[in-house]
Design a protein around this motif. Structure first.
Motif, PDB file in Angstrom:
ATOM      1  N   GLN A   1      -2.511 -30.822   8.548  1.00  0.00           N
ATOM      2  CA  GLN A   1      -3.578 -31.637   9.125  1.00  0.00           C
ATOM      3  C   GLN A   1      -3.287 -31.953  10.591  1.00  0.00           C
ATOM      4  O   GLN A   1      -4.179 -31.922  11.431  1.00  0.00           O
ATOM      5  N   LEU A   2      -2.021 -32.237  10.914  1.00  0.00           N
ATOM      6  CA  LEU A   2      -1.640 -32.468  12.307  1.00  0.00           C
ATOM      7  C   LEU A   2      -1.958 -31.232  13.151  1.00  0.00           C
ATOM      8  O   LEU A   2      -2.525 -31.335  14.236  1.00  0.00           O
ATOM      9  N   ALA A   3      -1.612 -30.060  12.630  1.00  0.00           N
ATOM     10  CA  ALA A   3      -1.903 -28.814  13.351  1.00  0.00           C
ATOM     11  C   ALA A   3      -3.400 -28.618  13.519  1.00  0.00           C
ATOM     12  O   ALA A   3      -3.863 -28.170  14.572  1.00  0.00           O
ATOM     13  N   SER A   4      -4.160 -28.959  12.508  1.00  0.00           N
ATOM     14  CA  SER A   4      -5.615 -28.838  12.595  1.00  0.00           C
ATOM     15  C   SER A   4      -6.197 -29.793  13.641  1.00  0.00           C
ATOM     16  O   SER A   4      -7.095 -29.431  14.403  1.00  0.00           O
TER      17      SER A   4
ATOM     18  N   GLY B   1      -3.897 -22.667  11.893  1.00  0.00           N
ATOM     19  CA  GLY B   1      -4.796 -21.812  12.656  1.00  0.00           C
ATOM     20  C   GLY B   1      -4.257 -21.498  14.039  1.00  0.00           C
ATOM     21  O   GLY B   1      -5.000 -21.589  15.012  1.00  0.00           O
ATOM     22  N   CYS B   2      -2.979 -21.159  14.125  1.00  0.00           N
ATOM     23  CA  CYS B   2      -2.367 -20.880  15.417  1.00  0.00           C
ATOM     24  C   CYS B   2      -1.198 -19.928  15.225  1.00  0.00           C
ATOM     25  O   CYS B   2      -0.864 -19.566  14.109  1.00  0.00           O
ATOM     26  N   LEU B   3      -0.582 -19.541  16.320  1.00  0.00           N
ATOM     27  CA  LEU B   3       0.637 -18.748  16.236  1.00  0.00           C
ATOM     28  C   LEU B   3       1.723 -19.588  15.579  1.00  0.00           C
ATOM     29  O   LEU B   3       1.785 -20.801  15.776  1.00  0.00           O
ATOM     30  N   ILE B   4       2.594 -18.920  14.827  1.00  0.00           N
ATOM     31  CA  ILE B   4       3.645 -19.627  14.096  1.00  0.00           C
ATOM     32  C   ILE B   4       4.976 -18.945  14.396  1.00  0.00           C
ATOM     33  O   ILE B   4       5.055 -17.711  14.443  1.00  0.00           O
ATOM     34  N   TRP B   5       6.006 -19.767  14.576  1.00  0.00           N
ATOM     35  CA  TRP B   5       7.370 -19.252  14.700  1.00  0.00           C
ATOM     36  C   TRP B   5       8.224 -19.993  13.702  1.00  0.00           C
ATOM     37  O   TRP B   5       8.226 -21.222  13.654  1.00  0.00           O
TER      38      TRP B   5
END
Length: 161
Positions: free
Chosen positions: A114-117, A150-154
């Motif tokens: 949710q934070l990432a969203s 919904g973004c690049l992930i490492w």
């Protein structure tokens, strides 16, 4: 956040860019892996974007503790507190705007998603030290992040066998 999360926020530094997508360095109650922390800070410096350092921990269902404010204590161990402090200080020393979040939720993985969203980072660095989490919890978190962010992930690479 609607997953029952309690958020404490600390902004540090002066912004160099406005309107970009921040770099999110996150863990779920475990210390940060050093490689992940360095990667996130380096990414924020190179991109000229703010860094969000988030420690998302389980909020145990202890109503009286929440009412009395005991849920607002520092991270559970000095190792976690120190590992969260190091990338914040490094990024700040390099002129990066840093926002440090500590989120307590009954469902930490969902709170991270949710934070990432909500923040829409350009890069989410899941930096939990593998030794600090149960292997099953770590795998579940990585799977959920890969499916839901919904973004690049490492993610910290697995150690060579």
């Amino acid at each position: 956040m609607d997953v029952g999360a309690k958020v404490r926020r600390h902004e540090i530094g002066l912004g160099r860019s406005a309107g970009g997508r921040p770099i999110l360095l996150a863990t779920i109650g475990a210390p940060f892996d050093e490689e992940a922390a360095v990667f996130a800070v380096d990414s924020a410096v190179e991109a000229g974007q703010p860094l969000i350092v988030a420690n998302i921990t389980a909020l145990e269902p202890l109503g009286l503790s929440v009412m009395l404010g005991y849920d607002a204590l520092e991270e559970f161990t000095p190792e976690v507190s120190e590992s969260v402090r190091r990338p914040v200080e490094l990024a700040y020393s390099l002129g990066v705007t840093v926002e440090r979040l500590r989120i307590r939720s009954p469902r930490p993985i969902q709170a991270l998603l949710q934070l990432a969203s909500e923040r829409r980072p350009g890069l989410l660095v899941f930096g939990a030290d593998r030794q600090g989490l149960a292997p099953r919890t770590y795998r579940r978190a990585v799977r959920a992040i890969r499916e839901g962010a919904g973004c690049l992930i490492w993610v910290v690479p697995e150690p060579a066998a």
